[in-house]
Write a protein that holds these residues in place. Sequence first.
Motif, short mmCIF file in Angstrom:
data_model
loop_
_atom_site.label_atom_id
_atom_site.label_comp_id
_atom_site.label_asym_id
_atom_site.label_seq_id
_atom_site.Cartn_x
_atom_site.Cartn_y
_atom_site.Cartn_z
N MET A 188 47.20 30.68 45.17
CA MET A 188 48.03 31.31 46.19
C MET A 188 47.28 32.39 46.97
SD MET A 188 50.66 29.54 45.80
CE MET A 188 51.78 30.40 46.92
N GLY A 189 46.22 32.92 46.38
CA GLY A 189 45.46 33.95 47.06
C GLY A 189 44.22 34.30 46.27
N SER A 190 43.23 34.85 46.95
CA SER A 190 41.99 35.24 46.29
C SER A 190 41.37 36.40 47.05
CB SER A 190 41.01 34.07 46.24
OG SER A 190 39.80 34.44 45.63
N CYS A 191 40.72 37.29 46.32
CA CYS A 191 40.02 38.39 46.97
C CYS A 191 38.69 38.63 46.28
CB CYS A 191 40.86 39.66 46.98
SG CYS A 191 41.54 40.11 45.39
N ARG A 192 37.74 39.14 47.04
CA ARG A 192 36.37 39.32 46.57
C ARG A 192 36.19 40.71 46.00
NH1 ARG A 192 31.57 41.23 48.36
NH2 ARG A 192 32.55 42.04 50.26
N HIS A 193 35.33 40.81 44.99
CA HIS A 193 34.97 42.09 44.38
C HIS A 193 33.45 42.23 44.46
CE1 HIS A 193 35.59 45.60 41.93
NE2 HIS A 193 34.81 45.15 40.96
N ALA A 194 32.96 43.45 44.56
CA ALA A 194 31.55 43.69 44.83
C ALA A 194 30.64 43.52 43.62
CB ALA A 194 31.37 45.10 45.40
N ALA A 195 31.16 43.06 42.50
CA ALA A 195 30.34 42.82 41.31
C ALA A 195 30.99 41.71 40.49
CB ALA A 195 30.23 44.10 40.47
N PRO A 196 30.22 40.99 39.67
CA PRO A 196 30.81 39.96 38.81
C PRO A 196 31.90 40.55 37.91
CG PRO A 196 28.42 39.75 38.84
CD PRO A 196 28.75 41.04 39.55
N ILE A 197 33.02 39.84 37.77
CA ILE A 197 34.14 40.29 36.95
C ILE A 197 34.14 39.50 35.65
CG2 ILE A 197 36.63 40.64 36.84
CD1 ILE A 197 36.71 40.51 39.87
N HIS A 198 34.30 40.20 34.52
CA HIS A 198 34.25 39.55 33.21
C HIS A 198 35.59 39.49 32.50
CE1 HIS A 198 29.88 39.23 33.24
NE2 HIS A 198 29.83 40.49 33.65
N SER A 199 36.55 40.34 32.87
CA SER A 199 37.79 40.39 32.12
C SER A 199 38.94 40.80 33.02
CB SER A 199 37.68 41.37 30.95
OG SER A 199 37.29 42.66 31.41
N VAL A 200 40.16 40.41 32.63
CA VAL A 200 41.34 40.74 33.41
C VAL A 200 42.54 40.90 32.49
CG1 VAL A 200 41.96 38.32 33.84
CG2 VAL A 200 42.74 40.10 35.43
N ALA A 201 43.43 41.82 32.84
CA ALA A 201 44.69 42.01 32.13
C ALA A 201 45.70 42.54 33.14
CB ALA A 201 44.53 43.00 30.97
N THR A 202 46.98 42.41 32.82
CA THR A 202 48.02 42.96 33.68
C THR A 202 48.76 44.07 32.94
OG1 THR A 202 49.60 41.27 32.96
CG2 THR A 202 48.34 40.83 34.96
N LEU A 203 49.22 45.05 33.70
CA LEU A 203 49.94 46.20 33.16
C LEU A 203 51.27 46.35 33.89
CD1 LEU A 203 46.95 48.74 33.23
CD2 LEU A 203 47.68 47.35 31.29
N HIS A 204 52.15 47.18 33.33
CA HIS A 204 53.41 47.53 33.98
C HIS A 204 54.22 46.28 34.36
CE1 HIS A 204 50.62 50.97 35.30
NE2 HIS A 204 51.29 51.37 34.23
N GLY A 205 54.34 45.37 33.38
CA GLY A 205 55.14 44.18 33.62
C GLY A 205 54.56 43.25 34.66
N GLY A 206 53.25 43.28 34.83
CA GLY A 206 52.59 42.40 35.78
C GLY A 206 52.42 42.99 37.16
N ARG A 207 52.85 44.24 37.38
CA ARG A 207 52.74 44.84 38.71
C ARG A 207 51.35 45.36 39.01
NH1 ARG A 207 57.43 47.03 36.70
NH2 ARG A 207 56.46 49.07 36.45
N THR A 208 50.55 45.60 37.96
CA THR A 208 49.21 46.15 38.13
C THR A 208 48.19 45.23 37.47
OG1 THR A 208 50.11 48.39 38.11
CG2 THR A 208 47.75 48.17 37.74
N VAL A 209 47.05 45.05 38.13
CA VAL A 209 45.97 44.21 37.61
C VAL A 209 44.79 45.10 37.24
CG1 VAL A 209 44.40 42.31 38.13
CG2 VAL A 209 46.71 42.31 39.09
N LEU A 210 44.22 44.86 36.06
CA LEU A 210 43.09 45.62 35.56
C LEU A 210 41.93 44.66 35.32
CD1 LEU A 210 41.99 48.34 34.33
CD2 LEU A 210 42.90 47.55 32.14
#
Length: 257
Positions: free
Chosen positions: A200-222
């Motif tokens: 549905m969507g994608s965005c670029r980050h300035a460095a390779p990403i190794h891990s992801v989690a969501t906080l606050h019931g999915g409202r925040t991405v870490l």
Amino acid sequence: MALFFPLAFHLEFESNVLDVAVHPTRRLLASALDGGTLQLHVYDACDGSGGATLQLLPLHTLGGATQPACTATCFLGGIGGTSDSNGWVAAGGAAGGLSVWDVDTGAAVWSRNSAHSSRVKCAAPLGPQLLATGDSWGGLHVWDLRSRAAAAGVQLPADGAATDLCLVEGKDSLVAVSSSGTEGHLSTISLRQMSSPKVMGSCRHAAPIHSVATLHGGRTVLCGDDRGKWGLGRWGQLREGEVLFRAGEGCCRSAAC
């Protein structure tokens, strides 16, 4: 390689540990080894002469489609799981194989020798007998373990390696991170139709990403990146916010929600 725990205990392995998983409701630890096996341990806290320690007792050493190296693992269940799937563990291998076992008996429940065309890099439970896996070519598959049909698949942007997955409960969505060269991508995948997942969507980050989690019931991405920084952003966006944690000269390879 050794795993260290805050209760003054460490566990030695004969080969490198490539991934670990902790069961959401049971005291089980799974360790994926580059020797091709998945080792399960039961853990419990006890009082010894030196105070509280953590006991880990061997349960099973599992092998199958995870040869020649077991590269990713996760427990099924804990997300509306059935009593059966709460006792299952999945693991993927360097040659693209995928296996699921019963943790109590060690018996194989489901297996595919060619689940992916490249190395399985990450795995995440989606619900009762539903599993998502990502590979080193950016392929993402959604498996219904109740069916013998082929998995539904989608290709992540930029052809980078899928490095981590996280279900956003209540949104019928999956967050996937991938890395290609010197940059990373965060993608949101709709699971409204499990048979046809869509990016549905994608965005670029300035460095390779190794891990992801969501906080606050999915409202925040870490996200944890290759520079040892945590990126923090709102749902649907990834912007590098305040540096919440810096891992020296290493990189952040694990995020927990």
